[in-house]
Design an enzyme around this catalytic site. Sequence first.
Site, short mmCIF file in Angstrom:
data_model
loop_
_atom_site.label_atom_id
_atom_site.label_comp_id
_atom_site.label_asym_id
_atom_site.label_seq_id
_atom_site.Cartn_x
_atom_site.Cartn_y
_atom_site.Cartn_z
CD GLU A 216 -2.75 -0.98 2.55
OE1 GLU A 216 -3.86 -0.50 2.34
OE2 GLU A 216 -2.34 -1.31 3.68
CG HIS A 240 -6.84 -8.59 4.09
ND1 HIS A 240 -8.14 -8.94 4.40
CD2 HIS A 240 -6.72 -7.28 4.46
CE1 HIS A 240 -8.77 -7.89 4.92
NE2 HIS A 240 -7.93 -6.88 4.97
C1 BG6 Z 1 -8.06 -3.38 5.75
C2 BG6 Z 1 -6.94 -2.88 6.64
O1 BG6 Z 1 -8.55 -4.59 6.23
O2 BG6 Z 1 -7.56 -3.55 4.43
C3 BG6 Z 1 -6.35 -1.59 6.10
O3 BG6 Z 1 -7.45 -2.65 7.95
C4 BG6 Z 1 -5.92 -1.77 4.65
O4 BG6 Z 1 -5.24 -1.19 6.89
C5 BG6 Z 1 -7.07 -2.37 3.83
O5 BG6 Z 1 -5.56 -0.50 4.15
C6 BG6 Z 1 -6.59 -2.72 2.44
O6 BG6 Z 1 -7.70 -3.10 1.66
P1 BG6 Z 1 -7.72 -2.92 0.08
O7 BG6 Z 1 -9.01 -3.50 -0.34
O8 BG6 Z 1 -7.59 -1.46 -0.18
O9 BG6 Z 1 -6.51 -3.67 -0.42
#
Ligand code: BG6
Length: 488
Positions: A216, A240
């Site tokens: 990210e 995730h």
């Molecule tokens: C969330 C986390 O579960 O997922 C966040 O708490 C993170 O910290 C986010 O930024 C990322 O999700 P995506 O869908 O943007 O990859």
Amino acid sequence: MENHEMTGATRRAIVIFGATGDLALRMLFPSLYFLELDGLLTPDLMVVGSARTELTDEAFALRIKEAVKLRAGGDFDAAVWERLHDRLYYSCVDAAQGAGFDHLANVLDGRKEIVYYLSTSPSLYGALCDNLKKAGLAHAHSRIVVEKPIGKDLASCNEINDALAATFSEDRTFRIDHYLGKEAVQNLLVLRFANTLFEPLWNKVTIEQVQITVSETVGVEGRWSYYNDYGAIRDMVQNHLIQLLCLVAMEPPTSLDPDSVRDEKVKVLRSLRPIKGVDVKRLTVRGQYSEGVAEGRTAPGYLDESGGGPSSTETFVAINAHVENWRWAGVPFYLRTGKRLPVRSSQIVIQFRPVPHSIFPGTELLANRLTIRLQPDENISMTLMNKTPSLADGGMQLKPLALNLSLDNAFKETRRRIAYERLLLEALNNNQTLFVRRDEAEAAWTWIDSIIDGWKTQSMQPKPYPAGSWGPSDAFTLIGMNGHRWYD
Ligand code: BG6
């Protein structure tokens, strides 16, 4: 909104607790709007927002309309909104005080098939379930949907799950991991199990290593107080990344029914080799971003965002994980995630082994690599060795080229869905396949707990890395010591 009564045999409802919070406004209500747009909400469905703030139905609807407009942008359709508006109600509830549940019961008006979405702090889950039961609202056909974090470790996860289980049985409990709602993540199942090509190769004989990266560019974005208690390992890896690992590593389920899929995922989780004690130093890396340049701009360090307070929370993790079973023995699964990295990207790389013998002297043969990009673009590519058209070097110059499948291009006309659209729909349809079962969450925590425990006993502090870089140099050593390198 004038007519609450439905005449159909089933009268359904979804109640969203925490309805004025960030997740509800950014994701849940816009998702319901898009489901409405696609005609996927049954006519009998009532949508109830619930929070502690006193609001009239109309004032609430206005807030939701703004949130939906923001998300839908130019695609906002007033007629679709009106249809959603007609289903929309508000009920002020204070879960901690047990207040407002009689009013909620009045709004629900005898409905029994109800999905309760708990978009609140997990500390309220127990009280919410308890109060629903006391108010006679936890009917046999009602279910709950809960958001992460389900605990900070196995013990607190168990406490939360016990509190839920006191009112809702496991088959009525839907634990969200929003990654499972992403099209590209579901496509992993299709890629593996709807093609004959990969399955015979999907093992340690042909595959050398697997890399799963979720990077990210954002920092902690005003979520410091939550994030600082959790860190990257609890916030991202426990859910995730581990879910992605399960989908890559699991055996073919016998069907797509919830327990067939989840049984296979649990087997993977139980096969993860525990990383404990001194091994954490060799097999894991912790990092914390310091000031740097991210996306062309100076970005503050993690500690500056805290207001200067000290913190040993990691914003980056890399792990060399192993799935100890016949299929995967000896194959490293490198997991990597972090905030303030150079690009936003989630991808899985399957690195195949090199050919056993080359008949092309003087040319380096690059082993095949399958890259599955989940976001921001959805793309599957396979690098293959090819002949360069040429007569030089005996006419045998070779070059790796990628066989590319751009899912974005193939489905250009399809709107990119919010992951929650699919998950809300599945919860409404009572299908648990894309939700995390209790034993799955527990097995994931068991593995994560041993790493966190190792970090504590080994006093392993996060290493700083400049914002905008790929984490601390130890992350390169972690993989480099096996002769491997990260594919960014
Ligand atoms: C969330 C986390 O579960 O997922 C966040 O708490 C993170 O910290 C986010 O930024 C990322 O999700 P995506 O869908 O943007 O990859």
